[in-house]
Design a protein around this motif. Structure first.
Motif, PDB file in Angstrom:
ATOM      1  N   LEU A  47       3.750   7.592   8.999  1.00 51.08           N
ATOM      2  CA  LEU A  47       3.935   8.839   8.260  1.00 51.08           C
ATOM      3  C   LEU A  47       2.615   9.609   8.250  1.00 51.08           C
ATOM      4  N   THR A  48       2.709  10.928   8.360  1.00 51.75           N
ATOM      5  CA  THR A  48       1.519  11.758   8.290  1.00 51.75           C
ATOM      6  C   THR A  48       1.448  12.397   6.915  1.00 51.75           C
ATOM      7  N   ILE A  49       0.406  12.069   6.177  1.00 48.71           N
ATOM      8  CA  ILE A  49       0.207  12.574   4.826  1.00 48.71           C
ATOM      9  C   ILE A  49      -1.156  13.262   4.757  1.00 48.71           C
ATOM     10  N   SER A  50      -1.132  14.561   4.432  1.00 53.84           N
ATOM     11  CA  SER A  50      -2.361  15.362   4.344  1.00 53.84           C
ATOM     12  C   SER A  50      -3.168  15.287   5.641  1.00 53.84           C
ATOM     13  N   GLY A  51      -2.452  15.301   6.762  1.00 56.44           N
ATOM     14  CA  GLY A  51      -3.116  15.297   8.057  1.00 56.44           C
ATOM     15  C   GLY A  51      -3.574  13.934   8.522  1.00 56.44           C
ATOM     16  N   GLU A  52      -3.389  12.889   7.708  1.00 57.48           N
ATOM     17  CA  GLU A  52      -3.810  11.543   8.090  1.00 57.48           C
ATOM     18  C   GLU A  52      -2.583  10.673   8.318  1.00 57.48           C
ATOM     19  N   GLN A  53      -2.615   9.928   9.402  1.00 53.71           N
ATOM     20  CA  GLN A  53      -1.474   9.090   9.757  1.00 53.71           C
ATOM     21  C   GLN A  53      -1.593   7.714   9.101  1.00 53.71           C
ATOM     22  N   TRP A  54      -0.492   7.313   8.435  1.00 48.51           N
ATOM     23  CA  TRP A  54      -0.427   6.003   7.796  1.00 48.51           C
ATOM     24  C   TRP A  54       0.583   5.145   8.531  1.00 48.51           C
ATOM     25  N   ILE A  55       0.152   3.995   9.013  1.00 47.80           N
ATOM     26  CA  ILE A  55       1.024   3.072   9.728  1.00 47.80           C
ATOM     27  C   ILE A  55       1.330   1.880   8.825  1.00 47.80           C
ATOM     28  N   PHE A  56       2.597   1.521   8.747  1.00 50.53           N
ATOM     29  CA  PHE A  56       3.001   0.431   7.867  1.00 50.53           C
ATOM     30  C   PHE A  56       4.256  -0.231   8.418  1.00 50.53           C
ATOM     31  N   GLY A  57       4.501  -1.466   7.991  1.00 53.37           N
ATOM     32  CA  GLY A  57       5.724  -2.145   8.352  1.00 53.37           C
ATOM     33  C   GLY A  57       6.892  -1.549   7.584  1.00 53.37           C
ATOM     34  N   ALA A  58       7.966  -1.205   8.288  1.00 56.32           N
ATOM     35  CA  ALA A  58       9.095  -0.535   7.635  1.00 56.32           C
ATOM     36  C   ALA A  58       9.704  -1.371   6.515  1.00 56.32           C
ATOM     37  N   GLY A  59       9.563  -2.683   6.601  1.00 61.99           N
ATOM     38  CA  GLY A  59      10.131  -3.558   5.576  1.00 61.99           C
ATOM     39  C   GLY A  59       9.538  -3.367   4.207  1.00 61.99           C
ATOM     40  N   ILE A  60       8.338  -2.754   4.141  1.00 62.28           N
ATOM     41  CA  ILE A  60       7.683  -2.569   2.846  1.00 62.28           C
ATOM     42  C   ILE A  60       8.466  -1.619   1.947  1.00 62.28           C
ATOM     43  N   LEU A  61       9.359  -0.811   2.556  1.00 63.81           N
ATOM     44  CA  LEU A  61      10.164   0.106   1.752  1.00 63.81           C
ATOM     45  C   LEU A  61      11.186  -0.637   0.896  1.00 63.81           C
ATOM     46  N   PHE A  62      11.594  -1.817   1.355  1.00 63.72           N
ATOM     47  CA  PHE A  62      12.655  -2.536   0.659  1.00 63.72           C
ATOM     48  C   PHE A  62      12.239  -3.918   0.159  1.00 63.72           C
ATOM     49  N   PHE A  63      11.275  -4.556   0.815  1.00 62.24           N
ATOM     50  CA  PHE A  63      10.851  -5.892   0.388  1.00 62.24           C
ATOM     51  C   PHE A  63      10.427  -5.945  -1.083  1.00 62.24           C
ATOM     52  N   PRO A  64       9.698  -4.922  -1.601  1.00 62.33           N
ATOM     53  CA  PRO A  64       9.310  -4.979  -3.020  1.00 62.33           C
ATOM     54  C   PRO A  64      10.495  -5.026  -3.981  1.00 62.33           C
ATOM     55  N   LEU A  65      11.684  -4.606  -3.525  1.00 61.75           N
ATOM     56  CA  LEU A  65      12.855  -4.715  -4.389  1.00 61.75           C
ATOM     57  C   LEU A  65      13.125  -6.167  -4.766  1.00 61.75           C
ATOM     58  N   GLY A  66      12.737  -7.087  -3.876  1.00 59.61           N
ATOM     59  CA  GLY A  66      12.878  -8.502  -4.196  1.00 59.61           C
ATOM     60  C   GLY A  66      12.039  -8.890  -5.393  1.00 59.61           C
ATOM     61  N   TYR A  67      10.850  -8.309  -5.494  1.00 61.35           N
ATOM     62  CA  TYR A  67       9.997  -8.592  -6.650  1.00 61.35           C
ATOM     63  C   TYR A  67      10.575  -7.975  -7.912  1.00 61.35           C
ATOM     64  N   VAL A  68      11.175  -6.804  -7.780  1.00 65.20           N
ATOM     65  CA  VAL A  68      11.817  -6.178  -8.938  1.00 65.20           C
ATOM     66  C   VAL A  68      12.950  -7.066  -9.446  1.00 65.20           C
ATOM     67  N   ILE A  69      13.789  -7.557  -8.535  1.00 68.01           N
ATOM     68  CA  ILE A  69      14.882  -8.436  -8.936  1.00 68.01           C
ATOM     69  C   ILE A  69      14.334  -9.757  -9.475  1.00 68.01           C
ATOM     70  N   GLY A  70      13.218 -10.237  -8.886  1.00 62.48           N
ATOM     71  CA  GLY A  70      12.577 -11.432  -9.415  1.00 62.48           C
ATOM     72  C   GLY A  70      12.131 -11.239 -10.853  1.00 62.48           C
ATOM     73  N   ASP A  71      11.603 -10.048 -11.163  1.00 59.98           N
ATOM     74  CA  ASP A  71      11.226  -9.723 -12.548  1.00 59.98           C
ATOM     75  C   ASP A  71      12.449  -9.730 -13.455  1.00 59.98           C
ATOM     76  N   VAL A  72      13.537  -9.140 -12.970  1.00 58.49           N
ATOM     77  CA  VAL A  72      14.771  -9.091 -13.756  1.00 58.49           C
ATOM     78  C   VAL A  72      15.270 -10.507 -14.033  1.00 58.49           C
ATOM     79  N   LEU A  73      15.250 -11.355 -13.011  1.00 57.68           N
ATOM     80  CA  LEU A  73      15.709 -12.739 -13.178  1.00 57.68           C
ATOM     81  C   LEU A  73      14.911 -13.473 -14.250  1.00 57.68           C
TER      82      LEU A  73
END
Length: 243
Positions: A47-73
């Motif tokens: 993703l390009t944000i403020s002219g700077e390109q950020w590279i990341f693993g696409a899984g990071i968009l959804f993997f943290p949901l596991g931690y949210v559900i872990g908190d709920v549990l």
């Protein structure tokens, strides 16, 4: 369906009790865990944000949901039941890795030209697989432990402090294990450290953004289950499955 009056109880007093929605939350946790590793992990995104390109693993968009559900549990059902779910997720990840290896290794049928594409998506570097599974196991248990302890310290108040605080520590452990174990000596040391810190902060940021959702889910489940569980007298060893 009418809500059950909420009663504060020690986790040890609820041994053997059946809950209405526990199995559904477990299924959601395992599904997100596996899908974020299968679908998201193989694709680097930019993703390009403020002219700077950020590279990341696409899984990071959804993997943290596991931690949210872990908190709920942990918040709703207590550490012991969250521990069972973590072990279920751990076993599911091991089987997913084994199944992926077997399916990719099978010789393709004559005339099928999808083997290369299949390998690029499902073929796994075992160093990364081991790093991922180890980091998940350690991070989730630390997250659940901190969450349960903080609930006692805060007397069940300030849920946001527990969800964010436990994720800050748990995701920190996850990132500290995964990135060096998976990429040290493959990437430059500076790149490993930068990606590790950036992804850790992004995951914690997701937890902050999803705090209102966590409040809503936790409140709804507590009303339906009718309990407010505190882990007083709980055995916090991760190497137990008994509730």
């Amino acid at each position: 369906m009418q809500d059950t009056p909420i009663i504060s109880q020690s986790a040890s007093d609820l041994t053997g009790r059946q809950f209405r929605y526990y199995d559904f939350v477990m299924a959601a946790f395992v599904a997100i865990l596996l899908l974020s590793n299968i679908i998201g992990a193989a694709k680097p995104a930019a993703l390009t944000i403020s002219g700077e390109q950020w590279i990341f693993g696409a899984g990071i968009l959804f993997f943290p949901l596991g931690y949210v559900i872990g908190d709920v549990l942990t918040e709703v059902y207590g550490y012991a039941r969250a521990r069972r779910v973590i072990w279920v997720g751990f076993a599911a990840m091991l089987f997913m890795a084994f199944m992926s290896w077997v399916v990719v290794a099978l010789p393709p049928a004559p005339g099928w030209d999808g083997q290369a594409a299949y390998e690029s998506v499902f073929g796994q570097v075992w160093r990364i697989v081991i790093a991922s599974i180890t980091a998940f196991w350690a991070g989730e248990f630390v997250n659940s432990y901190v969450m349960a302890r903080m609930k006692i310290w805060t007397a069940g108040k300030h849920l946001w402090s527990r969800t964010i605080g436990s994720t800050f520590v748990g995701q920190g452990i996850d990132s500290l294990i995964f990135y060096p174990l998976a990429f040290w000596g493959v990437w430059s040391n500076e790149q490993v450290i930068n990606v590790m810190i950036t992804n850790w902060l992004l995951k914690v940021g997701w937890e902050v953004v999803l705090t209102p959702v966590t409040y809503g889910v936790v409140g709804w489940l507590k009303r339906k289950e009718g309990v407010e569980i505190f882990d007083k007298g709980t055995n916090f060893s991760p190497f137990k499955t008994k509730v």
